[in-house]
Design a protein around this motif. Structure first.
Motif, mmCIF file in Angstrom:
data_model
loop_
_atom_site.group_PDB
_atom_site.id
_atom_site.type_symbol
_atom_site.label_atom_id
_atom_site.label_comp_id
_atom_site.label_asym_id
_atom_site.label_seq_id
_atom_site.Cartn_x
_atom_site.Cartn_y
_atom_site.Cartn_z
ATOM 1 N N LEU A 60 0.760 -1.203 0.001
ATOM 2 C CA LEU A 60 -0.058 -0.089 -0.062
ATOM 3 C C LEU A 60 0.605 1.199 0.032
ATOM 4 N N GLN A 61 0.555 1.978 -0.917
ATOM 5 C CA GLN A 61 1.108 3.426 -1.016
ATOM 6 C C GLN A 61 0.171 4.664 -0.461
ATOM 7 N N PRO A 62 0.568 5.678 0.000
ATOM 8 C CA PRO A 62 -0.179 6.875 0.062
ATOM 9 C C PRO A 62 -0.922 7.408 -1.034
ATOM 10 N N GLY A 63 -2.245 7.568 -0.847
ATOM 11 C CA GLY A 63 -2.986 8.252 -1.908
ATOM 12 C C GLY A 63 -3.950 7.030 -2.519
ATOM 13 N N GLN A 64 -3.584 5.779 -2.611
ATOM 14 C CA GLN A 64 -4.309 4.568 -3.351
ATOM 15 C C GLN A 64 -5.585 4.543 -2.527
ATOM 16 N N ARG A 65 -6.311 3.767 -3.391
ATOM 17 C CA ARG A 65 -7.812 3.466 -3.138
ATOM 18 C C ARG A 65 -7.759 2.028 -2.593
ATOM 19 N N VAL A 66 -8.297 1.977 -1.211
ATOM 20 C CA VAL A 66 -8.301 0.330 -0.551
ATOM 21 C C VAL A 66 -9.896 0.315 -0.551
ATOM 22 N N LEU A 67 -10.175 -1.257 -0.753
ATOM 23 C CA LEU A 67 -11.527 -1.639 -0.510
ATOM 24 C C LEU A 67 -11.590 -2.571 0.638
ATOM 25 N N ILE B 9 -5.642 1.048 9.887
ATOM 26 C CA ILE B 9 -4.436 0.912 9.252
ATOM 27 C C ILE B 9 -4.131 1.622 8.020
ATOM 28 N N ALA B 10 -5.042 1.344 7.101
ATOM 29 C CA ALA B 10 -5.211 1.934 5.863
ATOM 30 C C ALA B 10 -5.021 3.509 5.848
ATOM 31 N N ARG B 11 -5.741 3.875 6.741
ATOM 32 C CA ARG B 11 -5.900 5.222 6.969
ATOM 33 C C ARG B 11 -4.734 5.810 7.385
ATOM 34 N N ALA B 12 -4.138 5.159 8.365
ATOM 35 C CA ALA B 12 -2.820 5.555 8.858
ATOM 36 C C ALA B 12 -1.790 5.822 7.789
ATOM 37 N N LEU B 13 -1.682 4.735 6.708
ATOM 38 C CA LEU B 13 -0.803 4.696 5.515
ATOM 39 C C LEU B 13 -1.107 5.548 4.515
ATOM 40 N N GLY B 14 -2.117 6.428 4.676
ATOM 41 C CA GLY B 14 -2.224 7.380 3.661
ATOM 42 C C GLY B 14 -3.333 7.037 2.642
#
Length: 331
Positions: free
Chosen positions: A153-160, A175-180
């Motif tokens: 995961l990279q900052p700015g990516q879209r995660v579902l 955690i996804a939010r914390a990683l940007g």
């Protein structure tokens, strides 16, 4: 004088055969004796994981000869996650001392005391209760490995996150939010507000909408449920996106790994990356999670707390997929 110098026995939840949660019983056992690499911890709280249900049943069945125990459970005391206080140590490693508050992985966490390798422990986050800390190791560790390690995961990516209201899912969103990342959670109507409260910017109510047919695409999908075909999930992925497969619907099969095997077999032949996750117990992950928690970026979500004597009910609740967040057992 430590408690272990005056107490000689403890209560523990045990199983001597495979079966439904009814096989669990509350027993009186001798206190554990630590090896040179272990410490004795007084357990203040233990988490209930789906793995506890599976190992109690002895499924998937191939797990019996490989790790659970062929004819009966190799480890009679259930439970793998906990938080507590160090009571005694046997070795000369001075990193942990009696009185230290810790959390981590243990074989036999559903008990008043446990002998635990020091390498499986980290000091408890200062801003968490024992109950909150106990639910972190496996669930949050799985989420971290899915997002950071397999998902890249990279900052700015879209995660579902599919299954965003469960134990792993509530951690995965945070955690996804914390990683940007920009986060979307898939859940049912009754859990929409819960998923939003964990920081999800978008929520898909699967009772009204199928994320695989909306036309929206994501850089990373973490599938914690496993009830959608891989082909359907791929439709919701960017052409160079990643699908991390964590959940499976067939724990009672021979291997429980059919979905994982299909993902691994297909991945080399498509541009998208399909990654099955076999989560590992890592002390380094505990350290990372502690930092995120103490920074206020991650907070455990607890559904219910049960006393040790009601461990059967706790496992039934988790087995029925009713839990919103995590379930805790306290001695």
């Amino acid at each position: 004088m430590s408690a272990t110098e005056t107490v000689r026995t403890m209560k523990a939840v045990t199983r001597d055969r495979y079966g439904d949660p009814d096989v669990l019983g509350l027993c009186e056992l001798p206190l554990p004796v630590p090896t040179e690499q272990e410490v004795v911890v007084r357990v203040h709280a233990a988490a209930v994981n789906p793995a506890d249900v599976h190992t109690t049943r002895g499924v998937p069945y191939l797990g019996r000869p490989m790790s659970y125990g062929l004819l009966r459970p190799k480890h009679p005391i259930a439970g793998i996650d906990f938080a507590g206080t160090v009571e005694a140590r046997s070795g000369t490693d001075g990193a942990l001392q009696p009185g230290d508050e810790v959390f981590g992985f243990a074989t036999g966490a559903f008990a008043e005391y446990a002998a635990v390798p020091a390498r499986s422990l980290e000091r408890k986050p200062a801003n968490l209760t024992f109950e909150q800390a106990a639910v972190v190791p496996t669930a949050a560790g799985t989420a971290l490995q899915a997002l950071r390690d397999l998902g890249g995961l990279q900052p700015g990516q879209r995660v579902l996150v599919v299954g965003a209201s469960g134990g792993v899912g509530t951690f995965a969103i945070q955690i996804a939010r914390a990683l940007g990342a920009e986060t979307t959670g898939v859940t049912s109507t009754r859990n929409v507000d819960l998923v939003r409260s964990t920081g999800a910017e978008h929520v898909v109510d699967y009772t009204h909408e199928d994320f695989t047919t909306t036309g929206k695409r994501y850089d990373l999908i973490v599938d914690l449920v496993g009830n959608r075909p891989l082909l359907a999930c791929r439709r919701a992925l960017e052409p160079d996106g990643t699908l991390v497969v964590v959940g499976s619907q067939h724990a009672r099969s021979l291997t429980g790994m059919g979905r994982f095997a299909r993902a691994a077999a297909l991945s080399p032949f498509v541009r998208q990356r399909l990654r099955p996750l076999f989560a590992q117990q890592r002390r380094d992950d505990l350290t990372v999670l502690k930092q995120l928690i103490e920074a206020g970026k991650v907070l455990p979500v607890i559904d219910r707390t049960y006393p040790l004597a009601e461990a059967r009910d706790a496992l039934r609740h988790v087995d029925g997929a009713h839990a919103r967040g995590k379930v805790v057992i306290v001695p």
